[in-house]
Design an enzyme around this catalytic site. Sequence first.
Site, PDB file in Angstrom:
ATOM      1  N   ARG A 123       0.844  -1.198   0.000  1.00  0.00           N
ATOM      2  CA  ARG A 123       0.000   0.000   0.000  1.00  0.00           C
ATOM      3  C   ARG A 123       0.878   1.246   0.000  1.00  0.00           C
ATOM      4  NH1 ARG A 123      -4.824  -1.838   4.251  1.00  0.00           N
ATOM      5  NH2 ARG A 123      -5.209  -3.850   3.228  1.00  0.00           N
ATOM      6  N   ARG A 125       0.724  -6.619  12.745  1.00  0.00           N
ATOM      7  CA  ARG A 125       0.093  -6.006  13.919  1.00  0.00           C
ATOM      8  C   ARG A 125      -0.078  -7.019  15.050  1.00  0.00           C
ATOM      9  NH1 ARG A 125      -3.760  -0.867  12.534  1.00  0.00           N
ATOM     10  NH2 ARG A 125      -2.244   0.163  11.175  1.00  0.00           N
ATOM     11  N   ARG A 142       2.196   1.158  10.355  1.00  0.00           N
ATOM     12  CA  ARG A 142       1.700   1.611   9.047  1.00  0.00           C
ATOM     13  C   ARG A 142       2.861   1.564   8.055  1.00  0.00           C
ATOM     14  NH1 ARG A 142      -2.982   4.199   7.997  1.00  0.00           N
ATOM     15  NH2 ARG A 142      -3.273   4.603  10.216  1.00  0.00           N
ATOM     16  N   SER A 162     -10.509  -6.290  10.060  1.00  0.00           N
ATOM     17  CA  SER A 162     -11.709  -5.606   9.591  1.00  0.00           C
ATOM     18  C   SER A 162     -12.497  -6.608   8.770  1.00  0.00           C
ATOM     19  CB  SER A 162     -11.314  -4.386   8.742  1.00  0.00           C
ATOM     20  OG  SER A 162     -12.425  -3.556   8.503  1.00  0.00           O
ATOM     21  N   GLU A 189      -6.711  -1.122  15.266  1.00  0.00           N
ATOM     22  CA  GLU A 189      -7.305  -2.106  14.365  1.00  0.00           C
ATOM     23  C   GLU A 189      -6.310  -3.201  14.001  1.00  0.00           C
ATOM     24  OE1 GLU A 189      -8.373  -2.646   9.713  1.00  0.00           O
ATOM     25  OE2 GLU A 189      -8.365  -0.603  10.491  1.00  0.00           O
TER      26      GLU A 189
END
Length: 430
Positions: free
Chosen positions: A266, A395, A281, A356, A353
């Site tokens: 990403r 994570r 991130r 999801s 988070e």
Amino acid sequence: MHDIRLLRDAPEAFDAALGRRGIAPSSSQLLAIDEARRALIRELQELQARRNVASKEIGQIRRSGGDAAALTAEVQAIKERMPALEAEEAELGHKLDAALASLPNHLDDAVPAGADEADNVELRRWGTPRSFDFEPLPHYELGERMAAGPVLRGMDFERAAKIAGARFVVLAGPMARLERALAQFMLDLHTTEHGFVEVQPPYLVGTDAVFGTGQLPKFADDLFRTTDDRWLIPTSEVPLTNLVAGEILDEAVLPLRLTACTPCFRSEAGSAGRDTRGMLRQHQFSKVEMVSVTVPEASRDEQDYMTACAEAVLQKLELPYRVVMLCSGDTGFSAVRTHDIEVWVPAQQTYREISSVSNTRDFQARRMRARCRKAGERDTRFVHTLNGSGVAVGRALIALVENHQQADGSIRVPPALQPYLGGAATIGAA
């Protein structure tokens, strides 16, 4: 992708549904394009019909020795006019499709109203955040202090930056092994206990695939694109969901549950200044993904099932978490309803988070043209597709390292993970 027929039948309801996302009414503009296109289609059909009739009449006149010059001229005029009309109709069709493709999915009635993540609604919590009898360190300090041979450290951000730039990390020694163990543990759990089939998909996909799951055209800036018009996957949701693109599935084989562990790529466009330290991130990270393809009436329960599967990962890893339902302003483009699972991160003293889980109903299926039907029946219907993290490996590593750290810098390994680390009860030490 939205069904234009539903828009024609209930334009006010269409606008009201998108209004929940803060999108201005668009039905009148869309219907104007649609009607102009349909008028062209009718005109083309009438011209085609007239050309066919006139051609037959020309043949009859010529066989009887008559003069067909007028009719021949008419047919020629029709032939000359039709290409322009066909091109105009195609242009309007592309314009309508592009406009519909740019609009997000309608939200489920249960989604709470809200502007952003502050308005998400907590559904439940599991576990209690640990009280430390020493000052806990963030994961990046623990990793940087952990030896991984004579040169490398457990987490090496400087060497990663030398190789690839910012927002990358090199994991080595105990940390590299821990990430691999977490991924294998998750895959084994989902395949042996939760009914998912493990898949190893391509990491590069074509434009149609990224369009099918809704990342294109709206989110092109969030992706990495190659010079030969392929895309690095932002998540294995893209290749896994597109495995059924263009197919008609027997409803007897559904739900089709698939899982994969892949790197995800990403660009993190728009995230400048956010989570710049550590692994939260990054441009590249590993994630275990879950995808389910179901019959329409089962998708709501399937979302709850997939959420429970992701929760099971965190429970076995003894990581406190909470489950929230995203509000209207925070729900993703393709989703009708999303459950976020947020794991406790001691260094930040907050939940972040880690999974999801979204139901997209038939939104992606329409874009992919994925259908199902019952055995012996001719009629088909669009499948419903769901996706969820099961969970983000990086994570999970962050949460495990921070929640299970010990005063000497070593990390306690939960019993469920120990078989994947040679039976070790702890790893590393400062």
